[in-house]
Scaffold this active site. Structure first.
Site, short mmCIF file in Angstrom:
data_model
loop_
_atom_site.label_atom_id
_atom_site.label_comp_id
_atom_site.label_asym_id
_atom_site.label_seq_id
_atom_site.Cartn_x
_atom_site.Cartn_y
_atom_site.Cartn_z
N GLN A 96 -7.56 6.77 7.27
CA GLN A 96 -7.88 6.14 5.89
C GLN A 96 -6.63 5.39 5.29
OE1 GLN A 96 -10.37 9.11 3.26
NE2 GLN A 96 -9.11 10.32 4.72
N ASP A 99 -1.21 2.01 5.63
CA ASP A 99 0.21 1.68 6.24
C ASP A 99 0.33 1.74 7.76
OD1 ASP A 99 0.53 4.40 7.47
OD2 ASP A 99 0.66 5.07 5.54
N HIS A 114 -10.26 1.95 5.96
CA HIS A 114 -9.79 1.32 4.65
C HIS A 114 -8.99 0.05 4.83
CE1 HIS A 114 -10.92 5.61 2.80
NE2 HIS A 114 -11.93 4.84 2.98
N CYS A 122 -9.42 -14.07 3.77
CA CYS A 122 -10.00 -15.22 2.67
C CYS A 122 -10.76 -14.53 1.57
CB CYS A 122 -11.01 -16.10 3.37
SG CYS A 122 -11.69 -17.25 2.16
N CYS A 146 -6.01 -19.40 2.34
CA CYS A 146 -7.04 -19.57 3.67
C CYS A 146 -6.82 -21.21 3.97
CB CYS A 146 -8.27 -19.01 3.10
SG CYS A 146 -9.24 -19.19 4.61
N GLY A 183 -4.50 15.98 6.07
CA GLY A 183 -3.67 15.34 4.78
C GLY A 183 -4.81 14.44 3.88
N THR A 184 -5.96 14.85 3.83
CA THR A 184 -6.93 14.29 3.05
C THR A 184 -7.51 15.13 1.90
OG1 THR A 184 -8.76 12.67 2.79
CG2 THR A 184 -8.53 13.99 4.93
N ALA A 227 1.90 18.39 7.35
CA ALA A 227 1.49 17.90 8.68
C ALA A 227 2.76 17.77 9.83
CB ALA A 227 1.06 16.31 8.50
N1 APR Z 1 0.87 17.11 5.03
C1 APR Z 1 -0.56 17.15 5.23
N2 APR Z 1 -1.21 16.96 4.02
C2 APR Z 1 -0.34 16.73 2.73
C3 APR Z 1 0.88 16.66 2.81
C4 APR Z 1 1.73 16.91 4.15
N3 APR Z 1 3.00 16.65 3.80
N4 APR Z 1 1.46 16.38 1.46
C5 APR Z 1 -0.01 16.05 0.51
N5 APR Z 1 -0.84 16.41 1.65
C6 APR Z 1 -2.47 16.41 1.07
C7 APR Z 1 -2.77 16.60 -0.29
O1 APR Z 1 -2.83 18.04 -0.26
C8 APR Z 1 -4.04 16.04 -0.72
O2 APR Z 1 -5.02 16.71 -0.07
O3 APR Z 1 -2.87 14.93 1.25
C9 APR Z 1 -3.89 14.85 0.41
C10 APR Z 1 -3.84 13.56 -0.10
O4 APR Z 1 -5.16 13.25 -0.90
P1 APR Z 1 -5.24 12.02 -1.46
O5 APR Z 1 -4.15 11.47 -2.23
O6 APR Z 1 -6.68 11.88 -2.22
O7 APR Z 1 -5.27 10.99 -0.46
P2 APR Z 1 -6.70 10.32 0.54
O8 APR Z 1 -7.68 11.84 0.76
O9 APR Z 1 -6.26 9.89 2.03
O10 APR Z 1 -7.37 9.41 -0.11
C11 APR Z 1 -8.67 8.84 0.42
O11 APR Z 1 -8.82 7.34 -1.39
O12 APR Z 1 -7.81 6.05 -2.81
C12 APR Z 1 -8.46 5.91 -1.80
O13 APR Z 1 -8.73 4.47 0.14
C13 APR Z 1 -7.79 5.35 -0.45
O14 APR Z 1 -7.66 6.00 1.76
C14 APR Z 1 -7.63 6.45 0.31
C15 APR Z 1 -8.82 7.41 0.12
#
Ligand code: APR
Length: 238
Positions: A96, A99, A114, A122, A146, A183-184, A227
């Protein structure tokens, strides 16, 4: 938790979020104050924000480009690239993140659902393909155009827009036997549903992160930790 065995029969689908890049110094989205680097998400990450103030949107993504350009992959990114080198076509990484740290770590079987920070397209959807773009745009007057004359916009899937490559992703999830999610927060859809789709197909589902995500109950294993500390020793390919 001890290691997770990956056998010759396994088909692995990995989903990463902002957390995997946290140890590389790139901030996650949902900080406690609800702001992303001082901005409300609705002011910089929606089509409406672009219509209202394209200059602010480009300033925001220019700052993200500057930070990502300097960032280096951490042991979490490197562990996933190593896993790809061991599994080849039995592996797909869906991120997602916008970077390019997975690429910098050596990942190639990779889909950016994403969008990508270093690509522009464009803003009028004229049909020109997206293009690589590392430029910083402090004012609208600087923004490249564009071939059709319209402003370029970031090649980012904003809130309210459809994620990329969903057909491919759906096929790969259906055939996966192991889903690893890293990490999401489990708060943005459809990505937060991937674990449910994998479970419906009978896959093992593993989450890695310092805190349980919102959809934690759908995982067969939740491994608590960063991670970069957990991933290098988590998986063993037999
Ligand atoms: N290792 C693993 N996980 C980690 C670490 C780490 N060192 N540090 C933080 N986290 C976890 C947090 O606990 C959290 O659950 O990463 C997660 C980040 O969550 P979000 O900030 O909500 O990010 P994400 O889930 O990737 O967001 C999804 O939302 O804003 C939109 O499009 C954007 O792709 C993004 C989507």
């Amino acid at each position: 938790m001890s290691t997770i065995e990956i056998t010759a029969e396994d088909q692995v689908f990995v989903l990463t979020g902002a957390g995997i890049s946290a140890e590389s110094g790139l901030p996650t989205f949902r900080a406690a104050d609800g702001l992303w680097e001082g901005h409300r998400i609705e002011d910089v990450c929606t089509p409406e924000a672009w219509d209202r103030n394209a200059e602010l949107v480009w300033q925001f993504y220019s700052a993200r480009r500057e930070a990502a350009e300097k960032a280096q992959p951490n042991p979490g990114h490197l562990a996933l690239a190593k896993l790809e080198s061991e599994l080849g076509e039995r592996y797909l990484l869906c991120t997602q993140n916008v970077d390019n740290l997975h690429e910098k770590a050596g990942s190639r079987r990779l889909v950016h659902m994403h969008g990508e920070l270093f690509t522009s397209r464009c803003s009028e959807e004229c049909g020109e393909p997206p293009q690589t773009d590392h430029a910083l745009y402090p004012t609208l007057a600087n923004v490249a155009r564009c071939a059709c004359g319209a402003l370029l916009r970031p090649h980012i899937v904003w809130f309210g827009e459809t994620p990329l490559e969903m057909d491919w992703i759906t096929v790969e999830i259906r055939r996966s036997t192991l889903m690893l999610v890293v990490g999401t927060s489990g708060s943005v859809y459809p990505a937060a549903n991937f674990v449910h789709w994998a479970r419906q197909g009978g896959a093992r589902t593993v989450y890695v992160g310092p805190e349980a995500p919102l959809n934690a109950s759908a995982f067969t294993h939740v491994v608590t930790g960063k991670a970069g500390e957990v991933l290098p020793g988590l998986l063993s390919v037999s």
